[in-house]
Design a protein around this motif. Structure first.
Motif, PDB file in Angstrom:
ATOM      1  N   VAL A  24       0.845  -1.203   0.000  1.00  0.00           N
ATOM      2  CA  VAL A  24       0.000   0.000   0.000  1.00  0.00           C
ATOM      3  C   VAL A  24       0.876   1.247   0.000  1.00  0.00           C
ATOM      4  CG1 VAL A  24      -1.756   1.298   1.259  1.00  0.00           C
ATOM      5  CG2 VAL A  24      -1.949  -1.179   1.097  1.00  0.00           C
ATOM      6  N   ARG A  25       1.990   1.215   0.734  1.00  0.00           N
ATOM      7  CA  ARG A  25       2.925   2.354   0.725  1.00  0.00           C
ATOM      8  C   ARG A  25       3.465   2.594  -0.684  1.00  0.00           C
ATOM      9  NH1 ARG A  25       5.939   1.051   6.227  1.00  0.00           N
ATOM     10  NH2 ARG A  25       4.740   2.418   7.567  1.00  0.00           N
ATOM     11  N   GLN A  26       3.802   1.503  -1.373  1.00  0.00           N
ATOM     12  CA  GLN A  26       4.316   1.639  -2.742  1.00  0.00           C
ATOM     13  C   GLN A  26       3.247   2.232  -3.667  1.00  0.00           C
ATOM     14  OE1 GLN A  26       5.611  -2.332  -3.669  1.00  0.00           O
ATOM     15  NE2 GLN A  26       7.575  -2.090  -2.610  1.00  0.00           N
ATOM     16  N   VAL A  27       2.017   1.780  -3.509  1.00  0.00           N
ATOM     17  CA  VAL A  27       0.917   2.329  -4.313  1.00  0.00           C
ATOM     18  C   VAL A  27       0.746   3.808  -4.001  1.00  0.00           C
ATOM     19  CG1 VAL A  27      -1.580   2.252  -4.708  1.00  0.00           C
ATOM     20  CG2 VAL A  27      -0.286   0.120  -4.581  1.00  0.00           C
ATOM     21  N   LYS A  28       0.821   4.150  -2.715  1.00  0.00           N
ATOM     22  CA  LYS A  28       0.682   5.548  -2.298  1.00  0.00           C
ATOM     23  C   LYS A  28       1.778   6.411  -2.932  1.00  0.00           C
ATOM     24  CE  LYS A  28       0.679   8.537   1.821  1.00  0.00           C
ATOM     25  NZ  LYS A  28       1.034   9.657   1.040  1.00  0.00           N
ATOM     26  N   GLU A  29       3.026   5.938  -2.904  1.00  0.00           N
ATOM     27  CA  GLU A  29       4.128   6.690  -3.520  1.00  0.00           C
ATOM     28  C   GLU A  29       3.896   6.882  -5.008  1.00  0.00           C
ATOM     29  OE1 GLU A  29       7.901   4.885  -2.623  1.00  0.00           O
ATOM     30  OE2 GLU A  29       7.529   4.982  -0.457  1.00  0.00           O
ATOM     31  N   GLN A  30       3.429   5.831  -5.674  1.00  0.00           N
ATOM     32  CA  GLN A  30       3.183   5.915  -7.117  1.00  0.00           C
ATOM     33  C   GLN A  30       2.078   6.917  -7.422  1.00  0.00           C
ATOM     34  OE1 GLN A  30       2.130   2.205  -8.978  1.00  0.00           O
ATOM     35  NE2 GLN A  30       1.623   3.184 -10.922  1.00  0.00           N
ATOM     36  N   VAL A  31       0.980   6.826  -6.692  1.00  0.00           N
ATOM     37  CA  VAL A  31      -0.156   7.719  -6.944  1.00  0.00           C
ATOM     38  C   VAL A  31       0.220   9.159  -6.597  1.00  0.00           C
ATOM     39  CG1 VAL A  31      -2.533   8.257  -6.276  1.00  0.00           C
ATOM     40  CG2 VAL A  31      -1.873   5.894  -6.680  1.00  0.00           C
ATOM     41  N   ASP A  32       0.951   9.348  -5.492  1.00  0.00           N
ATOM     42  CA  ASP A  32       1.397  10.699  -5.132  1.00  0.00           C
ATOM     43  C   ASP A  32       2.308  11.277  -6.220  1.00  0.00           C
ATOM     44  OD1 ASP A  32      -0.036  10.667  -2.791  1.00  0.00           O
ATOM     45  OD2 ASP A  32       1.681  10.241  -1.487  1.00  0.00           O
ATOM     46  N   GLY A  33       3.173  10.435  -6.788  1.00  0.00           N
ATOM     47  CA  GLY A  33       4.038  10.876  -7.884  1.00  0.00           C
ATOM     48  C   GLY A  33       3.230  11.293  -9.106  1.00  0.00           C
ATOM     49  N   GLU A  34       2.194  10.519  -9.424  1.00  0.00           N
ATOM     50  CA  GLU A  34       1.333  10.851 -10.563  1.00  0.00           C
ATOM     51  C   GLU A  34       0.596  12.158 -10.325  1.00  0.00           C
ATOM     52  OE1 GLU A  34      -1.145   7.415 -11.071  1.00  0.00           O
ATOM     53  OE2 GLU A  34       0.499   6.179 -11.830  1.00  0.00           O
ATOM     54  N   VAL A  35       0.112  12.362  -9.096  1.00  0.00           N
ATOM     55  CA  VAL A  35      -0.574  13.612  -8.758  1.00  0.00           C
ATOM     56  C   VAL A  35       0.384  14.785  -8.922  1.00  0.00           C
ATOM     57  CG1 VAL A  35      -1.613  14.942  -6.865  1.00  0.00           C
ATOM     58  CG2 VAL A  35      -2.317  12.578  -7.253  1.00  0.00           C
ATOM     59  N   GLY A  36       1.623  14.612  -8.463  1.00  0.00           N
ATOM     60  CA  GLY A  36       2.627  15.670  -8.605  1.00  0.00           C
ATOM     61  C   GLY A  36       2.905  16.012 -10.064  1.00  0.00           C
ATOM     62  N   LEU A  37       3.032  14.983 -10.900  1.00  0.00           N
ATOM     63  CA  LEU A  37       3.266  15.213 -12.334  1.00  0.00           C
ATOM     64  C   LEU A  37       2.095  15.945 -12.974  1.00  0.00           C
ATOM     65  CD1 LEU A  37       4.879  11.824 -13.456  1.00  0.00           C
ATOM     66  CD2 LEU A  37       5.984  14.063 -13.318  1.00  0.00           C
ATOM     67  N   LEU A  38       0.889  15.557 -12.603  1.00  0.00           N
ATOM     68  CA  LEU A  38      -0.291  16.219 -13.158  1.00  0.00           C
ATOM     69  C   LEU A  38      -0.346  17.681 -12.721  1.00  0.00           C
ATOM     70  CD1 LEU A  38      -2.921  13.377 -12.742  1.00  0.00           C
ATOM     71  CD2 LEU A  38      -2.087  14.325 -14.898  1.00  0.00           C
ATOM     72  N   GLN A  39      -0.002  17.953 -11.469  1.00  0.00           N
ATOM     73  CA  GLN A  39       0.000  19.329 -10.989  1.00  0.00           C
ATOM     74  C   GLN A  39       1.070  20.157 -11.703  1.00  0.00           C
ATOM     75  OE1 GLN A  39       0.287  18.601  -6.756  1.00  0.00           O
ATOM     76  NE2 GLN A  39      -1.926  18.725  -6.497  1.00  0.00           N
ATOM     77  N   ASP A  40       2.233  19.549 -11.961  1.00  0.00           N
ATOM     78  CA  ASP A  40       3.276  20.243 -12.730  1.00  0.00           C
ATOM     79  C   ASP A  40       2.785  20.547 -14.139  1.00  0.00           C
ATOM     80  OD1 ASP A  40       5.001  20.137 -10.575  1.00  0.00           O
ATOM     81  OD2 ASP A  40       6.185  18.459 -11.360  1.00  0.00           O
ATOM     82  N   SER A  41       2.106  19.589 -14.753  1.00  0.00           N
ATOM     83  CA  SER A  41       1.583  19.798 -16.098  1.00  0.00           C
ATOM     84  C   SER A  41       0.550  20.915 -16.115  1.00  0.00           C
ATOM     85  CB  SER A  41       0.951  18.514 -16.633  1.00  0.00           C
ATOM     86  OG  SER A  41       1.932  17.517 -16.802  1.00  0.00           O
ATOM     87  N   LEU A  42      -0.311  20.944 -15.112  1.00  0.00           N
ATOM     88  CA  LEU A  42      -1.300  22.019 -15.018  1.00  0.00           C
ATOM     89  C   LEU A  42      -0.616  23.371 -14.903  1.00  0.00           C
ATOM     90  CD1 LEU A  42      -3.959  20.423 -12.645  1.00  0.00           C
ATOM     91  CD2 LEU A  42      -4.316  21.160 -14.997  1.00  0.00           C
ATOM     92  N   SER A  43       0.429  23.430 -14.117  1.00  0.00           N
ATOM     93  CA  SER A  43       1.165  24.679 -13.950  1.00  0.00           C
ATOM     94  C   SER A  43       1.801  25.120 -15.268  1.00  0.00           C
ATOM     95  CB  SER A  43       2.238  24.500 -12.870  1.00  0.00           C
ATOM     96  OG  SER A  43       3.009  25.655 -12.740  1.00  0.00           O
ATOM     97  N   ARG A  44       2.391  24.170 -15.993  1.00  0.00           N
ATOM     98  CA  ARG A  44       3.015  24.509 -17.283  1.00  0.00           C
ATOM     99  C   ARG A  44       1.978  24.969 -18.306  1.00  0.00           C
ATOM    100  NH1 ARG A  44       5.169  19.470 -18.224  1.00  0.00           N
ATOM    101  NH2 ARG A  44       5.740  18.900 -16.137  1.00  0.00           N
TER     102      ARG A  44
END
Length: 155
Positions: free
Chosen positions: A24-44
Motif C-alpha cells: 500500500v505504501r508503494q501504491v501511495k508513492e506511485q499515486v502521489d508521484g502521478e498527482v505531482g506530475l499532473l499538478q506540474d503539467s497544469l502549472s506549465r
C-alpha cells in the motif's frame, strides 16, 4: 455520478485492503508521484496560456501603432533596446523549436487565440484527471492509515 465515484472508491478500497502495508505504501508513492506530475503539467499549461495571452495583447497593441513609431524591443526578459516599428501588418510567430513563421497581424492574433483555446481545453481535461488521481491518493492514504492502526493495535 456521485454513486459511481463512491462505488469506484469502494472498489479501490477493497483491492487495497488485500495488500500488505508495504505494498500500500508503494501504491501511495506511485499515486502521489502521478498527482505531482499532473499538478506540474497544469502549472506549465497555465504558464503557456498566460504567455499566449500576453502575446495576443502585444499584437493588439502593435496593431494600433503607426509605422515608424519608436518603441523598446525586448531582447531578453530584462534587456530592451530602442527600435522603430517598420511594418505592423506582418509579424513573426514562434511556432516552437526555433522555427518562426511570418503571418499577417490578424493571422497572428488567430494563432494566439487557437493556442489559448487549445491549452484551456487541455487544462480542463487535465483538471478532471488530476481530481480523480487526488481522490485515489486520498483513498490510498485512508487505507494505509487503517492498516497501520491495525498493525499497531496487534502489537
Amino acid at each position: 455520478m456521485a454513486s459511481m465515484a463512491s462505488d469506484q472508491g469502494k472498489a479501490i478500497s477493497d483491492e487495497l485492503n488485500k495488500l500488505t502495508v508495504e505494498q500500500v505504501r508503494q501504491v501511495k508513492e506511485q499515486v502521489d508521484g502521478e498527482v505531482g506530475l499532473l499538478q506540474d503539467s497544469l502549472s506549465r499549461i497555465r504558464t503557456a496560456a498566460i504567455r499566449y495571452e500576453m502575446a495576443e495583447k502585444a499584437l493588439n497593441n502593435f496593431s494600433q501603432h503607426p509605422q515608424g513609431k519608436q518603441l523598446l524591443v525586448p531582447l531578453t526578459a530584462s534587456l530592451y533596446v530602442p527600435g522603430t516599428l517598420d511594418n505592423a501588418d506582418k509579424v513573426l510567430i514562434d511556432v516552437g523549436t526555433g522555427y518562426y513563421v511570418e503571418k499577417s497581424m490578424s493571422e497572428g492574433k488567430e494563432y494566439c487565440e487557437r493556442k489559448i483555446n487549445f491549452l484551456k481545453a487541455n487544462h480542463d481535461k487535465l483538471v478532471e484527471v488530476a481530481t480523480e488521481k487526488k481522490n485515489a491518493a486520498d483513498q490510498v492514504n485512508l487505507v494505509l492509515q487503517a492498516k497501520l492502526r491495525q498493525v499497531m493495535s496487534a502489537k
